[in-house]
Design a protein around this motif. Structure first.
Motif, mmCIF file in Angstrom:
data_model
loop_
_atom_site.group_PDB
_atom_site.id
_atom_site.type_symbol
_atom_site.label_atom_id
_atom_site.label_comp_id
_atom_site.label_asym_id
_atom_site.label_seq_id
_atom_site.Cartn_x
_atom_site.Cartn_y
_atom_site.Cartn_z
ATOM 1 N N ARG A 193 0.831 -1.218 0.000
ATOM 2 C CA ARG A 193 0.000 0.000 0.000
ATOM 3 C C ARG A 193 0.863 1.264 0.000
ATOM 4 O O ARG A 193 0.530 2.266 -0.642
ATOM 5 C CB ARG A 193 -0.920 0.006 1.220
ATOM 6 C CG ARG A 193 -1.903 -1.153 1.252
ATOM 7 C CD ARG A 193 -3.027 -0.975 0.245
ATOM 8 N NE ARG A 193 -3.710 -2.241 0.010
ATOM 9 C CZ ARG A 193 -3.416 -3.061 -0.990
ATOM 10 N NH1 ARG A 193 -2.475 -2.746 -1.870
ATOM 11 N NH2 ARG A 193 -4.068 -4.189 -1.137
ATOM 12 N N SER B 153 0.319 4.155 -2.984
ATOM 13 C CA SER B 153 -0.475 5.378 -2.746
ATOM 14 C C SER B 153 -0.030 6.598 -3.568
ATOM 15 O O SER B 153 -0.881 7.378 -3.990
ATOM 16 C CB SER B 153 -0.557 5.703 -1.250
ATOM 17 O OG SER B 153 0.599 6.367 -0.808
ATOM 18 N N ILE C 180 -1.000 7.679 2.616
ATOM 19 C CA ILE C 180 -1.462 6.358 3.029
ATOM 20 C C ILE C 180 -2.732 6.472 3.885
ATOM 21 O O ILE C 180 -3.532 5.548 3.944
ATOM 22 C CB ILE C 180 -0.328 5.622 3.798
ATOM 23 C CG1 ILE C 180 -0.646 4.129 3.960
ATOM 24 C CG2 ILE C 180 -0.053 6.257 5.151
ATOM 25 C CD1 ILE C 180 -0.665 3.339 2.670
ATOM 26 N N PHE D 248 -5.646 6.609 1.449
ATOM 27 C CA PHE D 248 -5.570 5.508 0.492
ATOM 28 C C PHE D 248 -5.834 4.160 1.155
ATOM 29 O O PHE D 248 -6.569 3.326 0.627
ATOM 30 C CB PHE D 248 -4.197 5.519 -0.189
ATOM 31 C CG PHE D 248 -4.018 4.438 -1.204
ATOM 32 C CD1 PHE D 248 -3.167 3.371 -0.962
ATOM 33 C CD2 PHE D 248 -4.697 4.475 -2.420
ATOM 34 C CE1 PHE D 248 -2.995 2.365 -1.890
ATOM 35 C CE2 PHE D 248 -4.536 3.461 -3.360
ATOM 36 C CZ PHE D 248 -3.689 2.411 -3.092
#
Ligand code: ATP
Ligand code: ATP
Ligand code: MG
Ligand code: MG
Lengths: 254, 254
Positions: free
Chosen positions: B219, B223, B230, B233
């Protein structure tokens, strides 16, 4: 026949050094007399093969700034038969300010390498994560550029600047310069983003992309700590197999 | 009260940008008026928040080289409430040659930031993977340095040069400069080398090392492609939790 391959990408941490140290070892193990030239002030290729790098007195910096010093004066052996190394040191960080304004500042490495071309079948040059004077010297001296690309968003974004720089070097200083290939590195098979970005890279670059992909592998990260290439450190690992396959592709293209 | 934190490490790809974009967002979400300053010619922090960066006309380069331009002229909003951005562009690659020999070349950023200090509680500066004029400007302008370190052999080796540079800046230009902390990034829980190098980092730096460790997480890599931090997202991801915890440590130390 001599081939000079410069490994370049101004994005940090995309596997330039890991690629340089392992393809030069693979070529040497295949019987090609190979020279690995480190021009990065951080000297990562140097520390990946030299046990006590702090003991190195003269590095590529002295060779590029002192007309009395030849590359032969500073060449070192490595533990890999047939692989020699031109070491770098932090003093390379001063190269740009030392040579600023000199008309041949972009040609220093090319001029020094000329004398060695009949001695080595392959010369591999590892560069810093910048597009400044050092990397330009390495591009002017090269027959080919090999571009490692990590399949992530931030890594992809700098590609335009890199290609533009290569184009400028071709127009101004090195018309025979070609892109040997784009190498996908640090591929994480488990992630979707990796696959998406790989497809995008293949779209943009087409057949220029090497078939071999270097996947993330702990052994590749560990081997420099032991001053060994992947081929003696972990000869059956995916990293060893992939870099060996890559060298087959390189030989067929160069 | 204003705190300027420069994120620095000359090793490439150790998470400087990922740290800069996420701690600045975290501080803003906590209610602190925050400015993210991108001084890297690769402009990775800029492209992580700005939809069409190619449309940016004036960047930090113009502000540092033109006495008529203030930082206020180039500040941009971001999608994060309370987070503003000073964008960079590839023209920053020319900064060193443009300012060479100027007596205040190392103080340009500090002088320009002075005027903004009463407007922002935190100023976060993202730097390129070099120890040249750009990074030195960011160190001279800083109250603190935050050092992201990837737990791998090649990453650890450059730490001496970095600490030496910080020491020189303290002696010559910025006696109040302190190390805010060392942040272990890109930690891969599955690998032994990661644990070994982390122990080594803790040995060398002691309590300077943040308790929070940023582990490898897809992740965090994704992002920036969506121009989000983050926290919007993937708010429940390990990356979001870890950078939130890191900001708690930062606030307690700074
Ligand atoms: N395929 C791989 N699998 C696992 N780790 C890797 C792999 N390739 C590189 N690494 C590790 O990732 C980090 C970055 O790689 P490397 O130093 O080769 O990149 P670089 O482009 O030379 O970086 P720089 O821009 O700082 O010179 C290093 O710690 C390296 O050991
Ligand atoms: N914790 C993490 N998990 C997964 N990916 C990460 C993490 N941190 C950073 N990355 C990814 O690793 C790559 C390198 O990170 P980043 O660009 O933030 O490093 P950097 O130090 O700013 O690099 P440079 O030296 O080129 O400026 C990027 O593709 C980023 O998205
Ligand atoms: Mg390197
Ligand atoms: Mg960055």
């Amino acid at each position: 026949k001599n081939t000079v391959i410069t490994i370049a990408n101004q994005k940090g941490g995309v596997g330039k050094t890991t690629t340089a140290i392992n393809i030069s070892a693979a070529l040497a193990f295949k019987g090609f007399k190979t020279l690995l030239v480190d021009v990065d002030p951080q000297a990562n290729s140097t520390i990946s093969y030299v046990l006590n790098p702090e003991k190195i007195e003269k590095s590529i910096y002295e060779a590029l700034t002192d007309s009395n010093i030849t590359l032969k004066d500073i060449i070192l052996n490595t533990t890999v038969p047939g692989l020699h190394l031109i070491p770098s040191k932090i003093s390379m960080a001063k190269l740009e300010s030392t040579l600023l304004g000199e008309i041949d500042s972009y040609y220093r490495l090319k001029d020094k390498i000329e004398g060695l071309k009949k001695e080595y079948e392959y010369i591999i040059i590892d560069t810093p994560p910048t597009l400044g004077l050092i990397t330009l010297n390495a591009m002017v001296a090269a027959s080919y550029i090999l571009i490692p690309i990590q399949p992530s968003y931030l890594s992809l974004e700098g590609t335009d600047d890199l290609l533009e720089t290569i184009e400028k070097v071709k127009q101004r200083a090195n018309p025979d310069l070609k892109i040997l290939g784009v190498l996908i590195t640090l591929h994480d098979k488990r992630t979707v983003i990796s696959k998406d970005v790989i497809n995008k890279i293949k779209e943009v670059f087409g057949p220029v992309v090497f078939k071999t992909i270097i996947t993330r592998s702990v052994r590749l990260e560990e081997s420099p700590a032991y001053k060994e290439s992947i081929f003696t450190f972990a000869p059956n690992s995916s990293g060893a197999i992939q870099y060996k396959n890559l060298v087959e592709e390189i030989i067929s293209r160069a």
